[in-house]
Design an enzyme around this catalytic site. Structure first.
Site, mmCIF file in Angstrom:
data_model
loop_
_atom_site.group_PDB
_atom_site.id
_atom_site.type_symbol
_atom_site.label_atom_id
_atom_site.label_comp_id
_atom_site.label_asym_id
_atom_site.label_seq_id
_atom_site.Cartn_x
_atom_site.Cartn_y
_atom_site.Cartn_z
ATOM 1 C CB SER A 260 -0.868 0.046 1.262
ATOM 2 O OG SER A 260 -1.676 -1.083 1.344
ATOM 3 C CG HIS B 220 -2.767 -0.969 -3.714
ATOM 4 N ND1 HIS B 220 -3.327 0.253 -3.439
ATOM 5 C CD2 HIS B 220 -2.659 -1.594 -2.514
ATOM 6 C CE1 HIS B 220 -3.529 0.356 -2.137
ATOM 7 N NE2 HIS B 220 -3.135 -0.747 -1.564
ATOM 8 C CD GLU C 186 -4.442 2.749 -6.271
ATOM 9 O OE1 GLU C 186 -5.002 3.843 -6.178
ATOM 10 O OE2 GLU C 186 -3.589 2.348 -5.458
ATOM 11 C CG ASN D 201 -4.671 4.107 0.370
ATOM 12 O OD1 ASN D 201 -5.887 3.973 0.416
ATOM 13 N ND2 ASN D 201 -3.855 3.086 0.486
HETATM 14 N N1 NAD Z 1 -5.234 -5.138 4.817
HETATM 15 C C1 NAD Z 1 -5.502 -4.184 3.942
HETATM 16 O O1 NAD Z 1 -6.511 -3.469 4.028
HETATM 17 C C2 NAD Z 1 -4.577 -3.976 2.765
HETATM 18 C C3 NAD Z 1 -5.084 -3.369 1.602
HETATM 19 C C4 NAD Z 1 -4.236 -3.237 0.498
HETATM 20 C C5 NAD Z 1 -2.916 -3.673 0.572
HETATM 21 N N2 NAD Z 1 -2.443 -4.229 1.740
HETATM 22 C C6 NAD Z 1 -1.048 -4.711 1.739
HETATM 23 O O2 NAD Z 1 -1.063 -6.109 1.555
HETATM 24 C C7 NAD Z 1 0.066 -6.704 2.206
HETATM 25 C C8 NAD Z 1 -0.403 -7.784 3.150
HETATM 26 O O3 NAD Z 1 -1.286 -7.225 4.084
HETATM 27 P P1 NAD Z 1 -2.366 -8.099 4.870
HETATM 28 O O4 NAD Z 1 -3.339 -7.132 5.443
HETATM 29 O O5 NAD Z 1 -2.861 -9.214 4.016
HETATM 30 O O6 NAD Z 1 -1.457 -8.693 6.040
HETATM 31 P P2 NAD Z 1 -1.711 -10.011 6.933
HETATM 32 O O7 NAD Z 1 -0.882 -9.820 8.141
HETATM 33 O O8 NAD Z 1 -3.160 -10.286 7.074
HETATM 34 O O9 NAD Z 1 -1.084 -11.196 6.042
HETATM 35 C C9 NAD Z 1 0.274 -11.331 5.768
HETATM 36 C C10 NAD Z 1 0.600 -12.816 5.673
HETATM 37 O O10 NAD Z 1 1.909 -12.941 5.144
HETATM 38 C C11 NAD Z 1 2.530 -14.041 5.828
HETATM 39 N N3 NAD Z 1 3.975 -13.939 5.642
HETATM 40 C C12 NAD Z 1 4.905 -13.294 6.349
HETATM 41 N N4 NAD Z 1 6.129 -13.454 5.798
HETATM 42 C C13 NAD Z 1 5.944 -14.235 4.696
HETATM 43 C C14 NAD Z 1 6.815 -14.749 3.711
HETATM 44 N N5 NAD Z 1 8.107 -14.474 3.710
HETATM 45 N N6 NAD Z 1 6.273 -15.523 2.735
HETATM 46 C C15 NAD Z 1 4.967 -15.789 2.717
HETATM 47 N N7 NAD Z 1 4.086 -15.324 3.628
HETATM 48 C C16 NAD Z 1 4.587 -14.552 4.603
HETATM 49 C C17 NAD Z 1 2.034 -13.908 7.249
HETATM 50 O O11 NAD Z 1 2.217 -15.126 7.950
HETATM 51 C C18 NAD Z 1 0.567 -13.524 7.026
HETATM 52 O O12 NAD Z 1 -0.254 -14.671 6.926
HETATM 53 C C19 NAD Z 1 0.817 -5.556 2.867
HETATM 54 O O13 NAD Z 1 1.830 -5.118 2.006
HETATM 55 C C20 NAD Z 1 -0.264 -4.475 3.020
HETATM 56 O O14 NAD Z 1 0.261 -3.185 3.046
HETATM 57 C C21 NAD Z 1 -3.248 -4.408 2.825
#
Ligand code: NAD
Length: 383
Positions: free
Chosen positions: A124, A145, A157, A196
């Protein structure tokens, strides 16, 4: 290479975003390797996908035979990173928002994946250019994204890093279309990309309203409920979590301008761990479920058009930087949030001098330089 060469996907990270991104690609018929760091996290992600697909099957949105095919053939759970990417034509990374972790992961994937494989990050906030620098294939790295929940929100995006080629961007764009989502190209990895970033200044203005005690959260949200919105801006902040708003403000304060820094009210809530729905208390009390908003309490001290004006003004900054086209701003906002109009459509009828004056007034009243009208606004280049 083109979209027809993309057949097998790997999604790295099976959390909130990763499981949703994988589900969308599975529904579209792709074979998807879903990787997390241990079996428990992979199983949790697969469980969430299956539960969601069961609902979609019962609503007739996904054929039962396709669900069977997903379970028996298309969905491949795994914990080994190299195994996850070695057959992939496109990898989508959705691991925690930590630059060092992302770079390390991209480096390993770069060594393990075939030469033609494209890598996307769902970050993000991070620069695609910096993530790409950890690999020997920066031309094949882009941002995809998605918005949360990925299965429901339409927008993706499609972000270009400095070295990303047009071919890579086009494949990313076409992939999003094949996933029945709406792609918007972002030509530069500016902080916050489109959605954002454009929405950040209204968050600052809402923070000022609270800090200066101009109106209570309920009185502001009542305005929006009276206009037919299902949830006002403060309830939305509580719903998504005040920690998200707080960290987002810190990120924009560092990446763009100190004016974005969280104000007193938000900082106090964050420090008291009153984060909204998830802690039972935030700007509202959530202990008995959603807060009841008394719509008769709507304040006349906030003109909702002020929120639109500051967001549209911010949009002109990224348009001027060449990050996106004017018409893409509203497409992005509407498809990421589900609102029927974007800020550029809403300011179209306002005369440039009036809009500039409104923004000057807000900048002066709240001492925020970021609200000052841009040259594009003054010149009426949004008409
Ligand atoms: N949550 C949101 O609203 C949102 C929206 C858009 C983008 N994002 C982006 O998406 C990404 C993930 O966010 P999320 O909310 O899904 O987080 P999350 O914490 O729910 O999930 C992340 C997952 O990645 C796993 N992980 C950690 N290291 C790893 C590795 N080396 N290989 C594989 N898996 C691994 C973790 O165990 C976890 O299950 C981030 O970059 C975040 O900025 C989040």
């Amino acid at each position: 290479m083109n979209i027809d060469d993309i057949k097998t996907i790997a999604v790295i990270g099976a959390g909130d975003m990763g499981h949703g991104i994988a589900e969308v690609a599975l529904i579209a018929g792709y074979k998807v390797f879903l990787r997390d760091i241990n079996q428990e996290f992979v199983d949790k992600g697969i469980g969430r996908i299956n539960a969601s697909l069961e609902k979609l099957v019962s609503k007739g949105k996904v054929p039962a035979e396709h669900f069977e095919k997903i379970k028996s053939e298309l969905m491949v759970p795994c914990t080994d990173l190299e195994e996850a990417v070695k057959e992939a034509d496109l990898v989508i990374e959705a691991i925690p928002e930590l630059m060092d972790l992302k770079k390390e992961t991209f480096k390993i994937m770069d060594a393990a994946a075939p030469a033609h494989t494209i890598f996307a990050s769902n970050t993000s906030t991070m620069k695609i250019t910096e993530i790409a620098s950890a690999t020997n294939r920066p031309e094949k790295i882009l941002g995809l994204h998605y918005f949360n929940p990925a299965v429901i929100m339409k927008l993706v995006e499609v972000i270009k890093g400095e070295k990303t080629t047009e071919e890579t961007i086009q494949i990313g764009y076409d992939f999003v279309v094949k996933n029945s989502k709406v792609p918007v190209k972002v030509h530069k990895d500016v902080p916050g990309f489109i959605v954002n970033r454009v929405q950040a200044p209204s968050g600052v203005l809402l923070g000022c309203i609270l800090d200066k005690k101009i109106a209570e959260p309920e009185a502001v949200d009542a305005i929006f409920r009276n206009m037919g919105s299902p949830m006002g801006p403060f309830e939305t902040m509580d719903y998504t979590g005040l920690d998200i708003s707080y960290h987002g403000s810190a990120y924009f304060a560092e990446a763009i301008h100190e004016d974005f820094r969280a104000g007193e009210t938000l900082t106090a809530k964050f420090e008291a761990n009153e984060l909204g729905k998830k802690t039972g208390k935030g700007l509202f009390d959530w202990s008995a479920g959603r807060p009841a908003i008394d719509v008769s309490k709507a304040t006349d001290k906030l003109d909702p058009m002020d929120l639109v004006a500051v967001n549209a003004n911010e949009a002109t900054k990224i348009i001027a930087e060449g990050a996106c086209a004017l018409e893409d701003v509203d497409t992005a906002i509407m498809n990421a949030t589900g609102t029927p109009f974007g800020p550029m459509a809403l300011i179209k009828g306002i005369e440039p001098a009036d809009l500039a004056q409104r923004l000057e007034g807000l900048a002066e009243k709240f001492g925020k330089e970021i609200f000052k009208p841009t040259q594009m606004i003054k010149d009426g280049e949004y008409k």
